[in-house]
Design an enzyme around this catalytic site. Sequence first.
Site: not given
Length: 138
Positions: A6, A97, A27, A45
């Site tokens: 996926h 970060r 996505k 997908d």
Amino acid sequence: MSDLIHATAVAIGDRAVLITGASGAGKSDLALRLIDRGATLISDDQVLLTVKDGTLEASPPERIAGKMEVRGLGILSFDHRAGVPVALLVELGRTQRMPEPAREALLEVAIPKALIDPFEQSAPIKVELALEHWGLRP
């Protein structure tokens, strides 16, 4: 060896970028913005991963080749590629970060991994920079 995962995948130059995340994580949206910057769709997908001569390659499953869901418009047709060597795994989520370099094994092939927030305006640029950072930009 092959596996269906996926994910969404695009080709930037001759390198595939796999984009993973939960349903609705962004996505397809990130892939669409990368396509707008010159990338080519591999698959939306679901991505078929195959190992050939120790290289992980990404292709679309035949039934969805060239198709991409664009929210608000439906399923549209796009140019697409198959058999593209995977260079980078992008996991969608909150970023750190100063992250430590990471890799993830897919079908026993270690792939560099970047954590990117898909909804930041700079997300497509960060994907391209991640390829450069890992020395993978064509």
